[in-house]
Design an enzyme around this catalytic site. Sequence first.
Site, PDB file in Angstrom:
ATOM      1  N   ASP A   1       0.868  -1.190   0.000  1.00 16.43           N
ATOM      2  CA  ASP A   1       0.000   0.000   0.000  1.00 16.43           C
ATOM      3  C   ASP A   1       0.898   1.232   0.000  1.00 16.43           C
ATOM      4  O   ASP A   1       1.767   1.373   0.866  1.00 16.43           O
ATOM      5  CB  ASP A   1      -0.903  -0.014   1.245  1.00 16.43           C
TER       6      ASP A   1
ATOM      7  N   ASP B   1      -3.477   2.326  -5.516  1.00 13.00           N
ATOM      8  CA  ASP B   1      -2.240   2.322  -4.707  1.00 13.00           C
ATOM      9  C   ASP B   1      -2.060   1.072  -3.854  1.00 13.00           C
ATOM     10  O   ASP B   1      -1.195   1.050  -2.993  1.00 13.00           O
ATOM     11  CB  ASP B   1      -2.183   3.579  -3.829  1.00 13.00           C
ATOM     12  N   GLU B   2      -2.846   0.044  -4.120  1.00 13.37           N
ATOM     13  CA  GLU B   2      -2.861  -1.081  -3.186  1.00 13.37           C
ATOM     14  C   GLU B   2      -3.051  -2.399  -3.929  1.00 13.37           C
ATOM     15  O   GLU B   2      -3.865  -2.474  -4.847  1.00 13.37           O
ATOM     16  CB  GLU B   2      -4.046  -0.836  -2.244  1.00 13.37           C
TER      17      GLU B   2
END
Length: 368
Positions: free
Chosen positions: A23, A118-119
């Site tokens: 993350d 983003d993860e």
Amino acid sequence: MDAMDGTPSVHPSLRKRKIVHIDMDAFYASIEIRDNPELRGKPIVVGGSPNSRGVVCTASYEARKFGVRSAMACSRAARLCPQAVFLPPRFAAYVEVSRQIREIFQTYTSLIEPVSLDEAYLDVTNNPQGLYAVKVARGIQQEVLKETGLTCSAGVAPNKLVAKIASDLRKPAGFTVVLPELVREFVGSLTVRKLNGVGPVAEQRLAQLGIRFCRDAWDSVRQQLLSDLGGYGQWLILATQGIDDSEVCTNWERKSYGREETFATDILDIAVLDAELRSLAESVGEGLAQQSLRAKRVCVKVKYEDFVSVTRQACLPEAICSAEAFFELGCILLRRTEAGRRRVRLLGMSVSALVNDGDGAGVGEGEI
Ligand code: TTP
Ligand code: MG
């Protein structure tokens, strides 16, 4: 449950997989700071402007010290942190970084489940290079920093549930490994709210049952109370012990992709809403094209002046990437709401049932 020799036994599902969860740290804000070093060290808020009715997308860690959080009204953020620098989001830049980090993930495994820009979860149990999971996670952190100039946090654990908690534990640039033998104790010491799947409502309900920390759910009386809650209760009994058998799903890129706009003043005029819808459709189309994706389902969200929201969705005959087609279907959907008769505070468009360019037809049937 201890084994005969006194060593604690480990649930068999905790021996099946090695999962890495990555993350990015303060994602949008970190990119803004990277691209404008004068911002470094200052509290940054990415989202609406301070005197608008928009919300905070994210805040730099400096701004978080003042209590600024994602999804908070910008006006509140400005009151909490008057010296904050407010910046509008630059989605194209975020999508580009997302693409870069996914390329890095792919050098380690093809078993990748992206959750948002983003993860992602990676199943590295049998990765082609035969690396230890810890080595994969470290390698990714180093390469992400080298390629993008940004830091990310990593969690390494026997399942998705625990890996996600682990990556969040020591942000920024955090690195946390939870070995199978330690999963139960690790999860037991956390509040139930840390479990991905327990929101504020469930948290309150569990508190009424005397369950605040995960270990509070371990005794048989409370487990009986939980099993009375049905499927969710069954999930909680396992989750509070750190047990999760879910697989890393590789066959979707992103669940959905969308944009929404909170207006400065509530809008009654349907023609004005149509114009807003057109610009949302263009932005969605552009974002999809950048990721080489097509979509089959279109959803329009309307929030009225009294904050009541409705969504209307329908499917296109095939997965496409066309702002014009999204807009046309969006107009039909908008007319299935009370827009034009009630004032509208927020308008959103999202698309789902996504496929990669070159892949076959999208999934899901829908009404139109
Ligand atoms: P997160 O990973 O939840 O947050 P973050 O990366 O900003 O911070 P952290 O270091 O705690 O991980 O979300 C990733 C991005 O998604 C975030 O930078 C902005 C966007 N986002 C929103 O636009 N609205 C939201 O409510 C949230 C939670 C995130
Ligand atoms: Mg993040």
